[in-house]
Design an enzyme around this catalytic site. Structure first.
Site, PDB file in Angstrom:
ATOM      1  N   ASP A  30      15.416 -47.678  79.591  1.00 45.99           N
ATOM      2  CA  ASP A  30      15.656 -46.493  80.428  1.00 45.99           C
ATOM      3  C   ASP A  30      15.665 -46.858  81.916  1.00 45.99           C
ATOM      4  OD1 ASP A  30      16.154 -43.865  80.904  1.00 45.99           O
ATOM      5  OD2 ASP A  30      14.124 -43.160  80.496  1.00 45.99           O
ATOM      6  N   GLY A  31      16.397 -46.071  82.699  1.00 46.09           N
ATOM      7  CA  GLY A  31      16.361 -46.224  84.155  1.00 46.09           C
ATOM      8  C   GLY A  31      17.616 -46.828  84.755  1.00 46.09           C
ATOM      9  N   ARG A  34      19.059 -44.341  87.435  1.00 43.47           N
ATOM     10  CA  ARG A  34      18.272 -44.291  88.678  1.00 43.47           C
ATOM     11  C   ARG A  34      18.389 -45.605  89.444  1.00 43.47           C
ATOM     12  NH1 ARG A  34      12.925 -42.657  85.900  1.00 43.47           N
ATOM     13  NH2 ARG A  34      14.171 -43.211  84.078  1.00 43.47           N
ATOM     14  N   TRP A  35      18.486 -46.712  88.724  1.00 44.64           N
ATOM     15  CA  TRP A  35      18.662 -48.025  89.367  1.00 44.64           C
ATOM     16  C   TRP A  35      19.953 -48.017  90.198  1.00 44.64           C
ATOM     17  CZ3 TRP A  35      22.435 -51.791  89.297  1.00 44.64           C
ATOM     18  CH2 TRP A  35      22.069 -53.075  89.737  1.00 44.64           C
ATOM     19  N   ARG A  43      26.578 -44.358  88.089  1.00 54.56           N
ATOM     20  CA  ARG A  43      25.641 -44.597  86.984  1.00 54.56           C
ATOM     21  C   ARG A  43      26.122 -45.721  86.067  1.00 54.56           C
ATOM     22  NH1 ARG A  43      21.879 -41.031  85.632  1.00 54.56           N
ATOM     23  NH2 ARG A  43      22.200 -41.495  83.430  1.00 54.56           N
ATOM     24  N   HIS A  47      24.521 -49.130  84.005  1.00 54.89           N
ATOM     25  CA  HIS A  47      24.630 -49.524  82.596  1.00 54.89           C
ATOM     26  C   HIS A  47      25.169 -50.950  82.482  1.00 54.89           C
ATOM     27  CE1 HIS A  47      23.385 -45.637  81.389  1.00 54.89           C
ATOM     28  NE2 HIS A  47      24.506 -44.996  81.721  1.00 54.89           N
ATOM     29  N   SER A  75      21.933 -43.040  72.055  1.00 54.87           N
ATOM     30  CA  SER A  75      21.293 -42.144  71.090  1.00 54.87           C
ATOM     31  C   SER A  75      22.252 -41.038  70.671  1.00 54.87           C
ATOM     32  CB  SER A  75      20.030 -41.528  71.706  1.00 54.87           C
ATOM     33  OG  SER A  75      20.387 -40.510  72.619  1.00 54.87           O
ATOM     34  N   GLU A  77      21.731 -38.106  70.986  1.00 52.89           N
ATOM     35  CA  GLU A  77      21.664 -37.086  72.040  1.00 52.89           C
ATOM     36  C   GLU A  77      22.521 -37.475  73.257  1.00 52.89           C
ATOM     37  OE1 GLU A  77      18.818 -38.271  70.396  1.00 52.89           O
ATOM     38  OE2 GLU A  77      18.956 -36.490  69.118  1.00 52.89           O
ATOM     39  N   ASN A  78      22.827 -38.773  73.384  1.00 50.93           N
ATOM     40  CA  ASN A  78      23.595 -39.228  74.559  1.00 50.93           C
ATOM     41  C   ASN A  78      25.032 -38.699  74.594  1.00 50.93           C
ATOM     42  OD1 ASN A  78      21.977 -42.510  74.787  1.00 50.93           O
ATOM     43  ND2 ASN A  78      21.487 -40.590  75.813  1.00 50.93           N
ATOM     44  N   SER A 202      11.490 -40.500  72.370  1.00 52.53           N
ATOM     45  CA  SER A 202      12.876 -40.023  72.420  1.00 52.53           C
ATOM     46  C   SER A 202      13.652 -40.323  71.136  1.00 52.53           C
ATOM     47  CB  SER A 202      13.607 -40.629  73.630  1.00 52.53           C
ATOM     48  OG  SER A 202      12.999 -40.238  74.822  1.00 52.53           O
TER      49      SER A 202
HETATM   50  C1  FPP Z   1      19.161 -45.031  79.837  1.00 54.62           C
HETATM   51  O1  FPP Z   1      19.377 -45.088  81.203  1.00 54.62           O
HETATM   52  C2  FPP Z   1      19.934 -45.987  79.162  1.00 54.62           C
HETATM   53  C3  FPP Z   1      20.827 -45.718  78.176  1.00 54.62           C
HETATM   54  C4  FPP Z   1      21.662 -44.516  78.037  1.00 54.62           C
HETATM   55  C5  FPP Z   1      20.955 -46.687  77.145  1.00 54.62           C
HETATM   56  C6  FPP Z   1      20.933 -48.112  77.616  1.00 54.62           C
HETATM   57  C7  FPP Z   1      22.303 -48.617  77.748  1.00 54.62           C
HETATM   58  C8  FPP Z   1      22.594 -49.858  78.203  1.00 54.62           C
HETATM   59  C9  FPP Z   1      21.613 -50.905  78.597  1.00 54.62           C
HETATM   60  C10 FPP Z   1      24.008 -50.189  78.345  1.00 54.62           C
HETATM   61  C11 FPP Z   1      24.750 -50.023  77.074  1.00 54.62           C
HETATM   62  C12 FPP Z   1      24.360 -51.046  76.095  1.00 54.62           C
HETATM   63  C13 FPP Z   1      25.265 -51.608  75.307  1.00 54.62           C
HETATM   64  C14 FPP Z   1      24.856 -52.672  74.340  1.00 54.62           C
HETATM   65  C15 FPP Z   1      26.664 -51.205  75.406  1.00 54.62           C
HETATM   66  P1  FPP Z   1      19.600 -43.705  81.891  1.00 54.62           P
HETATM   67  O2  FPP Z   1      21.063 -43.562  82.140  1.00 54.62           O
HETATM   68  O3  FPP Z   1      19.001 -42.612  81.084  1.00 54.62           O
HETATM   69  O4  FPP Z   1      18.811 -43.892  83.223  1.00 54.62           O
HETATM   70  P2  FPP Z   1      18.146 -42.717  84.067  1.00 54.62           P
HETATM   71  O5  FPP Z   1      16.997 -42.216  83.255  1.00 54.62           O
HETATM   72  O6  FPP Z   1      17.717 -43.437  85.297  1.00 54.62           O
HETATM   73  O7  FPP Z   1      19.203 -41.691  84.322  1.00 54.62           O
END
Ligand code: FPP
Length: 249
Positions: A30-31, A34-35, A43, A47, A75, A77-78, A202
């Site tokens: 996660d993150g 925000r990174w 965003r 990723h 997920s 939910e994504n 989650s």
């Molecule tokens: C959450 O960050 C991360 C995800 C939605 C999943 C992680 C995805 C990757 C590392 C890239 C995709 C991986 C592959 C193998 C294709 P967030 O967007 O929820 O961060 P935030 O909480 O800061 O908004």
């Protein structure tokens, strides 16, 4: 500012405190968003940086002796995220397979997928199936990619299959249900790490993580490096895992 030498030194210091390493490690990455936002970037750039980090952490897992790494990449939910982020994440998985598959294979990585295939576009489905096939004989480490994954959907799918197979209710055991999950055949995770500061599962491996240790850090996933992972392993080494029992001192 920390130097390479500092970070190597602290890594060595931490290594002495690692007395136990999880056989199966699950990571909620996660993150990324925000990174990226903190750097004024879109965003999706977060990723992309997140994907690069998977490689670094995978290599460190091999070094430390982790045998199964499950990463939560997308997920169920994504799907509710903005359409361009969803299609970006789909494209990113396809590109990653295209660019990394041969190298992962050469390095003895076996790729598995946990999640629903329905909903994923046909071309990406073929790429996933091919990655599983190409790497199926590798045994250095398993990289299990939870993609289009949801723990409740997984249990529901398992129960549907059990019913379809005509299993008598009284014959159903926990072990049997486990074997019907997407992760069937894999041991349960010993440690779940979540980056980005939240304290929740989650919908990640909710059945399998019943006795897993949990570790969370505010560090955003793209910044979660080898030293950060070692810190999680030090914490894991200090935990007393009782599995519901009372241990004799
Ligand atoms: C959450 O960050 C991360 C995800 C939605 C999943 C992680 C995805 C990757 C590392 C890239 C995709 C991986 C592959 C193998 C294709 P967030 O967007 O929820 O961060 P935030 O909480 O800061 O908004």
């Amino acid at each position: 500012m920390s130097t390479q030498a500092d970070s190597t030194l602290s890594n060595v210091d931490l290594a002495a405190e690692i007395t136990a390493v999880p056989h199966h490690l699950g990571i909620i990455m996660d993150g990324n968003g925000r990174w990226a936002q903190a750097r004024g970037m879109p965003r999706l750039a977060g990723h992309r940086a997140g994907v690069d980090n998977i490689r670094r952490i995978l290599e460190h897992c091999v070094q430390r002796g982790v045998k199964v790494l499950t990463i939560y990449a997308f997920s169920t939910e994504n799907w509710q995220r903005p359409p361009d982020e969803v299609s970006g994440l789909m494209r990113l998985l396809g590109l990653t397979i295209q660019r990394q598959l041969n190298d992962l294979d050469r390095n003895g990585v076996r790729i598995l997928h946990s999640g629903r295939m329905e909903g994923i576009n046909k071309h990406l489905q073929k790429q996933i199936v091919n990655a599983l096939e190409v790497t199926k004989h590798n045994d250095r480490i398993i990289l299990n990619v939870a993609f289009n994954y949801g723990g409740r959907a997984e249990i529901l799918d398992a129960v549907r299959h059990i019913i379809q197979d005509g299993t008598a209710p009284e014959l159903l055991t926990e072990e049997m249900l486990s074997s019907y999950l997407y992760t069937g055949g894999l041991p349960d995770p010993d440690l779940i790490v979540r980056t980005g500061g939240e304290w929740r599962l989650s919908n990640f491996l909710i059945w399998q993580a019943a006795y897993a240790e949990y570790y969370t850090t505010p560090t955003y996933w793209p910044d979660f490096d080898e030293v950060e992972l070692d810190k999680a392993f030090v914490e894991f080494s200090r935990r007393e895992r009782r599995f519901g029992r009372v241990l004799n001192k």
